[in-house]
Design an enzyme around this catalytic site. Structure first.
Site, PDB file in Angstrom:
ATOM      1  N   HIS A   1     -32.317   1.386  10.413  1.00  0.00           N
ATOM      2  CA  HIS A   1     -32.402   0.441   9.290  1.00  0.00           C
ATOM      3  C   HIS A   1     -33.271  -0.789   9.607  1.00  0.00           C
ATOM      4  CE1 HIS A   1     -29.088   2.693   7.637  1.00  0.00           C
ATOM      5  NE2 HIS A   1     -28.330   2.401   8.654  1.00  0.00           N
TER       6      HIS A   1
HETATM    7  O1  RIB Z   1     -26.527  -1.412   6.369  1.00  0.00           O
HETATM    8  C1  RIB Z   1     -27.313  -1.522   7.522  1.00  0.00           C
HETATM    9  C2  RIB Z   1     -27.316  -2.923   8.044  1.00  0.00           C
HETATM   10  O2  RIB Z   1     -25.996  -3.321   8.394  1.00  0.00           O
HETATM   11  C3  RIB Z   1     -28.143  -3.061   9.353  1.00  0.00           C
HETATM   12  O3  RIB Z   1     -28.730  -4.328   9.407  1.00  0.00           O
HETATM   13  C4  RIB Z   1     -27.093  -2.920  10.425  1.00  0.00           C
HETATM   14  O4  RIB Z   1     -27.446  -3.607  11.629  1.00  0.00           O
HETATM   15  C5  RIB Z   1     -25.933  -3.622   9.791  1.00  0.00           C
HETATM   16  O5  RIB Z   1     -26.104  -5.026   9.986  1.00  0.00           O
END
Ligand code: RIB
Ligand code: CA
Length: 305
Positions: A235
């Site tokens: 992500h």
């Molecule tokens: O949904 C994904 C996000 O939530 C990413 O930034 C992960 O590190 C968590 O913070």
């Protein structure tokens, strides 16, 4: 010309991978790292940010963020990133300390010295919201606020929009950021599901260099829940990839808002043809992303390598 950047982050495994690879991107100059409460509590995320700077001997100031969301209790993600935030990777302690200024004040100072700085948020938007509450005029100094958050509604096939972690942990902060007058770019979580690092790749990166081995250890027991166990979501690296190589992405204008479903804040993007100050990444060149990921990993040398 290198882009001035503030990174606000809740390390966290995917945050760590994004931070480390961005340390080695030739076209960005990280002026400040701010810890935010999210994946883990603020003391853990602050210590983890300090550790990563020490590990790569990066002399970047780290400022500690608020202890939790603006108006609601913090719900951490132990189950995803492990108790200390880095999966199976553990370290003794840190020798350095965060700077004396709280994150929002440190952001304000950086913007005074370097107007036109981009703020990249890889966790809940608590600290940036606090900055904009205390210094609303800073919305004009910020080049753009880019955050990893929300989903492209049509991709996760939810019967209702999905309460993505960074938004749902502090939706009020997101509303403040969206309504601040700053230019905003949203990198939704979907890309991190499709551009995951699979089990075979994880076995290979372990032998590339010390950074690949570090990532592989962190990925052990990384339970993102949206990708099959054993694979690693990316992500936050997708968000840093935009800063480093924007041509990898297709963007659309949007009119985002927060809606509440079962008490959870959800970011709804509302794509529009009309030019607005909000943009949403709607597609990514996945092969290009992987080339960037491996390219940066290959040059991400630890000092004693
Ligand atoms: O949904 C994904 C996000 O939530 C990413 O930034 C992960 O590190 C968590 O913070
Ligand atoms: Ca994160």
């Amino acid at each position: 010309m290198r882009k001035n950047l503030i990174i606000d982050t809740d390390p966290g495994i995917d945050d760590a991978v994004a931070l480390i690879t961005s340390f080695f991107a030739p076209n960005i100059d990280i002026k400040l790292i701010c810890s935010t409460a999210g994946n883990l509590g603020i003391d853990v995320t602050t210590r983890n940010a300090l550790h990563l700077c020490e590990l790569y001997e990066k002399n970047i100031p780290v400022a500690k963020g608020l202890p939790g969301p603006l108006n609601r209790p913090l719900e951490e993600a132990f189950g995803v990133h492990g108790a200390m935030g880095f999966g199976d990777y553990v370290y003794d302690g840190v020798k350095t300390k965060e700077i004396d200024l709280p994150a929002y004040e440190a952001m304000h100072k950086v913007l005074e010295i370097y107007p036109d700085t981009t703020i990249l948020v890889l966790g809940p938007l608590t600290n940036v919201a606090k900055l904009l509450l205390e210094y609303p005029e800073d919305s004009k100094k910020i080049k753009e606020i880019i955050f990893m958050g929300g989903t492209k509604d049509d991709v996760l096939h939810q019967d209702k929009p999905y309460p993505e972690f960074n938004i749902s942990r502090d939706p009020e902060a997101c509303e403040i950021v969206l309504n601040s007058g700053a230019d905003v770019l949203i990198i939704p979580m979907d890309f991190g599901h499709y551009a995951y690092i699979d089990e075979e790749e994880i076995k290979r990166i372990r032998h590339i260099n010390a950074t690949g081995k570090l990532f592989a250890i962190m990925y052990q027991n990384y339970k993102d829940g949206h990708v099959t166990d054993g694979n690693a979501a990316t992500h936050d690296s997708c968000a840093t990839a935009y800063i480093i190589e924007p041509t990898l992405f297709k963007l659309e204008y949007c009119k985002p808002c927060i809606k509440y479903y079962d008490g959870k804040g959800v970011l709804v993007s509302n794509i529009t043809k009309r030019k607005t100050r909000w943009r949403l990444a709607v597609d990514m060149d996945y092969d290009g992303f992987k080339n960037l990921y491996y390219g940066l990993m290959n040059v991400a040398k630890t000092p004693n390598e």
